[in-house]
Design a protein around this motif. Sequence first.
Motif, PDB file in Angstrom:
ATOM      1  N   GLY A 130       0.807  -1.214   0.000  1.00 15.49           N
ATOM      2  CA  GLY A 130       0.000   0.000   0.000  1.00 15.49           C
ATOM      3  C   GLY A 130       0.837   1.258   0.000  1.00 15.49           C
ATOM      4  O   GLY A 130       2.033   1.253   0.296  1.00 15.49           O
ATOM      5  N   ARG A 131       0.164   2.357  -0.297  1.00 14.14           N
ATOM      6  CA  ARG A 131       0.852   3.639  -0.462  1.00 14.14           C
ATOM      7  C   ARG A 131       1.514   4.110   0.831  1.00 14.14           C
ATOM      8  O   ARG A 131       2.632   4.620   0.813  1.00 14.14           O
ATOM      9  CB  ARG A 131      -0.155   4.684  -0.950  1.00 14.14           C
ATOM     10  N   ALA A 132       0.812   3.957   1.961  1.00 21.02           N
ATOM     11  CA  ALA A 132       1.348   4.461   3.226  1.00 21.02           C
ATOM     12  C   ALA A 132       2.660   3.773   3.578  1.00 21.02           C
ATOM     13  O   ALA A 132       3.632   4.418   3.988  1.00 21.02           O
ATOM     14  CB  ALA A 132       0.325   4.280   4.347  1.00 21.02           C
ATOM     15  N   VAL A 133       2.696   2.439   3.411  1.00 22.77           N
ATOM     16  CA  VAL A 133       3.915   1.693   3.711  1.00 22.77           C
ATOM     17  C   VAL A 133       5.013   2.066   2.710  1.00 22.77           C
ATOM     18  O   VAL A 133       6.184   2.229   3.090  1.00 22.77           O
ATOM     19  CB  VAL A 133       3.647   0.175   3.700  1.00 22.77           C
ATOM     20  N   ALA A 134       4.658   2.207   1.451  1.00 21.03           N
ATOM     21  CA  ALA A 134       5.659   2.560   0.441  1.00 21.03           C
ATOM     22  C   ALA A 134       6.303   3.907   0.756  1.00 21.03           C
ATOM     23  O   ALA A 134       7.535   4.071   0.663  1.00 21.03           O
ATOM     24  CB  ALA A 134       5.014   2.596  -0.937  1.00 21.03           C
TER      25      ALA A 134
END
Length: 351
Positions: A130-134
Amino acid sequence: MPTVLAGVSRLDPERIRHVASPLIELGCALHVLAEPRHHDRTEWAAAVRLPAVLREELSQWTWTVRAVRARFFATSTATGMPTWHDELETLRARTPEDLAAELVRPLRGRPLSSRTTDADAVLHWARSRGRAVADLVEALLTDPAEPVRRFVDLLDACWEQWFREVWEESRDALAARGRQDRDLALRDGVSVMLRSLDSSVDVRDKDSVLVQKVQNKRVDLSERSLLLVPSNYIAPHLFLGEIPGEPLTVIYPAGGRGTAVPTAQQVRSRLEALAAPDRLQVCRAVASEPRTAGEIAALWGLHPTQVTRHLRALTRAGLVTAERQGRFVAYRLDETALRNLGTDLLDLVMR
């Protein structure tokens, strides 16, 4: 093929340490909190009361405590029972770059034994989460000071708002279990001690033990040290932390060996036995009552030799039992073995 711990007889018991580490135990507890179902601890996880903001922050870091863990969750330089303050200050004293490299270890790909970080691979696997982890992982790789501070503060918030009380209730028992296991190695030998840790461990010969895990791996203990870490949150896993230059870390259930673990060979032989055409039909034929090979062949329109061959394979795999009745041999399905195959397979994979 299970994981083999070789060179056991040449491991000097004096090179065995034990630690009751609040940091490692917090990592194990966070692992359960992220995935409580396969630990059979859904009620426990639901009872953990954390502020919504803290839970949201934890959700962005759960990849650090999954099957592959950040290095400081998988080993310790301490012995005995270090304090939370000491372990946290040790983390804070590390450079942000060093700590960030350990945090991204679970995303680094193979080989995990390497100390180098392939930034492209780490970012690739971070994006799948997901974007947040990336975004978080990209910051760890490019400008780690702020996300590292954020992570260490998150650990301290977990300690203050929840885990301090958990640790204070269990630390003495965990330290005592570690001392007991090291004393057992000194008294009765390393193999005896290792076998006592968990039901997935068994002695193969005087120089090696088998650990029933899916990984096909050989670890030579003759030139290694061993770190014993009992945990109240590791079951049903047995965690083997193999990091270059570090002792082999064994995080094991403090409650003892537990239920028997199927071997990889047992599970594989049962799956192979059921994969052949017509064998499920043969199982169905002997599910409700004992039947002979000839009777099955006649009722199901199969060749007698083929049925006999299927029954022998199913018997070898432990799925069918044979009972002589005069000059006949009757076969019956072992319902428990067939039913357990699903849970046995899951237990082996999760171990």
